[in-house]
Design a protein around this motif. Structure first.
Motif: not given
Length: 297
Positions: A185-195, A205-216
């Motif tokens: 959710h945060e990444l979509a808002i950050l990029l102005g993208a469709d969640p 598409r993110t212009p830097c390395p990403v570590v995306l958390t997915r909860g459980a």
């Protein structure tokens, strides 16, 4: 010893336990009320210190009783407070948190946190120059976040940007981060993208390395190449408050390891943090984390 500098918020958490979340206009009888020390910045500082890092906190508290208590709490964790500023004629930040069914709802009043400035970051340049990693979040003014990112680049120190609470940021800022650590959710808002867009495509598409958390479900990470996954760890969830802060702190502490190992340790630390009530009570020590990972192998 890993050196970590945290630039960010310091709050007193006002926590209500309830059987469920109240609806609009509804008055609901709660089960318990607590005051707990929090704030994303302070939580990440505490989690990093418990994992064995030498931690410096760059932040602000008010000239109130909460400010005194928040300073004392950070001191007890062994965190360096040379750059913790007391703001006159201002209250300390607060977060009103309702916990129900292992989930939480949070309303934040920044107060002194809104008075943390780029000048305060500049004053901490010597500590940042010595750091192995810097953590910054979005509970501080955006100009202060930008100053932290630019200083990290200037000094050659990796900055981990935890983009929460989520809001759009200039892509040029993201390019300054060593890693950005959103959930989907945060990444979509950050990029102005469709969640609803596939999170792996958002990561590409993110212009830097990403570590995306997915909860459980753990986390996904990308540092060039294709996104890779790290599964979650099964635990009994009591309170998810502070899990993301623990994850980010662990990532900073273990960033000198290879990325896959750092993400695995961060997922494990985040899992342990949800097994007790409050943002900090479940934050593991290094010994507890090592013991937990040993049981998983």
């Amino acid at each position: 010893m890993t050196r970590v500098v945290v630039v960010g918020s310091i709050n007193m958490d006002l926590v209500t336990l309830a059987p469920r979340f109240a609806g609009p206009g509804e008055t609901l009888l709660g089960e318990r009320f607590l005051t707990l020390q929090g704030g994303k910045g302070a939580n990440q500082a505490v989690a990093a210190a418990r994992l064995g890092a030498e931690v410096t906190m760059v932040g602000a508290v008010g000239d109130d009783a909460f400010g005194d208590q928040l300073r004392e709490g950070l001191q007890r964790e062994g965190i360096a407070l040379d750059h913790l500023h007391r703001i006159d004629d201002c209250g300390s930040g607060t977060a009103s948190i309702t916990v129900a069914g292992g989930e939480n709802q949070i309303v934040i009043v920044p107060a002194a946190n809104a008075r943390l400035t780029p000048a305060h970051v500049e004053q901490a340049s010597d500590a940042i120059a010595r750091a192995d990693a810097v953590l910054v979040q979005l509970e501080s003014p955006l100009e202060t976040v930008e100053a932290t990112l630019r200083m990290g680049q200037r000094l050659g120190v990796p900055v981990i940007l935890n983009p929460a609470p989520a809001q759009p940021l200039p892509l040029d800022w993201l390019k300054l981060a060593r890693f950005v650590t959103p959930n989907q959710h945060e990444l979509a808002i950050l990029l102005g993208a469709d969640p609803n867009e596939d999170f792996r495509e958002l990561m590409r598409r993110t212009p830097c390395p990403v570590v995306l958390t997915r909860g459980a479900d753990g986390a996904w990470y990308r540092d060039g190449g294709e996104p890779q996954s790290q599964g979650g760890f099964s635990v009994d969830v009591v309170d998810s408050t502070g899990a993301g802060d623990t994850f980010n702190a662990a990532l900073a502490v273990f960033l000198k390891d290879d990325l896959g190992t750092a993400v695995r340790k961060a997922c494990a630390a985040g899992a342990l943090s949800v097994t007790q009530l409050g943002a900090r009570d479940g934050m593991p020590t290094l010994a507890a984390l090592d013991a937990f990972l040993e049981r998983q192998s």
